[in-house]
Write an enzyme that holds these catalytic residues in place. Sequence first.
Site, short mmCIF file in Angstrom:
data_model
loop_
_atom_site.label_atom_id
_atom_site.label_comp_id
_atom_site.label_asym_id
_atom_site.label_seq_id
_atom_site.Cartn_x
_atom_site.Cartn_y
_atom_site.Cartn_z
N HIS A 258 -2.08 19.61 7.63
CA HIS A 258 -2.94 18.50 7.20
C HIS A 258 -2.18 17.18 7.26
O HIS A 258 -0.98 17.13 6.97
CB HIS A 258 -3.47 18.74 5.78
CG HIS A 258 -4.11 20.07 5.58
ND1 HIS A 258 -5.35 20.39 6.10
CD2 HIS A 258 -3.68 21.18 4.94
CE1 HIS A 258 -5.66 21.63 5.78
NE2 HIS A 258 -4.67 22.13 5.07
N HIS B 186 -2.60 6.69 5.67
CA HIS B 186 -3.13 5.60 4.85
C HIS B 186 -4.35 4.96 5.50
O HIS B 186 -4.29 4.50 6.65
CB HIS B 186 -2.05 4.55 4.61
CG HIS B 186 -2.56 3.27 4.03
ND1 HIS B 186 -3.32 3.23 2.87
CD2 HIS B 186 -2.45 1.98 4.44
CE1 HIS B 186 -3.63 1.98 2.59
NE2 HIS B 186 -3.12 1.20 3.54
N HIS C 140 12.57 1.08 5.39
CA HIS C 140 12.36 -0.32 5.03
C HIS C 140 12.91 -1.21 6.15
O HIS C 140 14.09 -1.16 6.48
CB HIS C 140 13.08 -0.64 3.72
CG HIS C 140 12.51 -1.82 2.99
ND1 HIS C 140 12.37 -3.06 3.56
CD2 HIS C 140 12.01 -1.94 1.72
CE1 HIS C 140 11.84 -3.90 2.69
NE2 HIS C 140 11.60 -3.25 1.56
N HIS D 22 -14.41 5.20 5.25
CA HIS D 22 -15.85 4.99 5.31
C HIS D 22 -16.47 5.00 3.91
O HIS D 22 -17.31 4.15 3.59
CB HIS D 22 -16.49 6.08 6.17
CG HIS D 22 -17.99 5.95 6.29
ND1 HIS D 22 -18.87 6.55 5.40
CD2 HIS D 22 -18.76 5.30 7.20
CE1 HIS D 22 -20.10 6.27 5.75
NE2 HIS D 22 -20.07 5.51 6.84
N ASN E 255 -10.40 0.61 1.93
CA ASN E 255 -8.95 0.62 1.76
C ASN E 255 -8.66 0.43 0.27
O ASN E 255 -8.77 -0.68 -0.26
CB ASN E 255 -8.33 -0.51 2.58
CG ASN E 255 -6.81 -0.56 2.44
OD1 ASN E 255 -6.22 0.15 1.64
ND2 ASN E 255 -6.18 -1.42 3.23
N CYS F 59 0.81 -1.22 0.00
CA CYS F 59 0.00 0.00 0.00
C CYS F 59 0.84 1.27 0.00
O CYS F 59 0.31 2.36 -0.23
CB CYS F 59 -0.92 0.00 1.22
SG CYS F 59 -2.08 -1.39 1.25
#
Length: 496
Positions: free
Chosen positions: A387, A391, A303, A420, A424, A224
Amino acid sequence: MAPKEQEFSQSVKLKYVKLGYQYLVNHFLTLLLIPIMIAVFLEAIRLNPEEIISLWNSLHFTLVQIICSSFLIIYIATFFVMSRPRTVYLVDYALFKPPQCFRVSFAGFMEHARLVLPMEPKSVHFQMKILERSGLGEETCLPPAIHYIPPVTTMNLAKEEAELVIFSCMDSLLQKTGIKPKDIDILIVNCSLFSPTPSLSAMVINKYKMRSNIKSFNLSGMGCSAGLISVDLAKDLLQVHPNSNAVVISTEILTPNSYLGKERAMLLPNCLFRMGGAAILLSNRWSVSARAKYSLVHVVRTHKGADDKSYKCVSQEEDPQGHVGINLSIDLMEIAGEALKSNITTIGPLVLPASEQLLFLFTLIGRKVFNSKWKPYIPDFKQAFEHFCIHAGGRAVIDELQKNLQLSAEHVEASRMTLHRFGNTSSSSLWYELSYIEAKRRMKKGDRIWQIAFGSGFKCNSAVWKCNRTIKDPTDGPWADCIHKYPVHIPEVVKL
């Protein structure tokens, strides 16, 4: 009432003390230079014209010295300009909005689960419990192939989904920006779980008849967070190739990845992942600076794949019955927290004001020298960003980051509402969140945005953007017809 009044008074005083400290530290150089400039100015106005001319003559500049000095100044200025990294602009972006006929309601999802797994009531019940607490709404969408009973996960249907999502995003991006396919110099497509031959990037090049010398890349298997990896790759390429345009396409194709088994750790993605996609136009051309929405400030990638536990926490594998799916480890949130800490350690010095860095340093020294039991100081990232785009991987992810970063409900509103409304959507979720902030007309010139994404491997990636112009009245995008309904209250449990 006296103790409460005293407590309130103390809290107000503490608030203003902290504000005063932040202003003093963050503007230390300015406050230091002002008296010096005033003293120099007062001294200058005391001199009469004859004294100024006499002072100039006393310097004894020759013509050779003037020419050499001018040459040196020009050389230094040219070197400075040429060695500076090129600014990467985000001109605009477009998002995929699934048609209403792809909608999957809670009732429809559960009926489908019962029909697909008629002999596994425990698996069906588990999916119901996950869906009740997922934070998803009734408007999320799945591709047509997954609406079949049982789902049809063929290559042809997967390609149809890819063409629908990617071409819709590209058509919208070309229309919004006015750019022509021939003007695209760099193309990067990321899709983790569907990697056909020819590649998805080749599919885009064929559809839009792009140039033969286009620099194209196809990223797969990166989870993702692949969207920010694509942005980082585009940034590096734009530093090397002047006067170029780069298009980044982020999506996840769900058709071939519907899990049909009964392993609970592998059923979870079925409940959370939904259709989505984004196409982003990046450029280093000076001509786009006036109309570009954002400038890229930083990309920080972490990573943790060297650790076996992190490496195996999100993996595509077969269950004992031979069904392929995504296995999510129970240690996922703990591993994500560690990856986030590493990422914050790197990005903090780049973005935090001096006041927060000093507090963090003093606390660290205090823990090392005086008392190791001191509570570690968590930097206030609200001082660095207006802001936050976290994810939308699931309710637990958003809750954990809100707690760890001490964010308000409004700071994570875009993430919760995206989860909502759209679910995802993997690597494209960050762009739905950014679009939500724009649709709410909260994006002002100079605002700073922090995008945070997690991915298999295990990775935590961050991107920092600065808004170039106030987004006054966005009229298109996936939120156009429903933004007036949001934010909505999302209960802890939705009883099905």
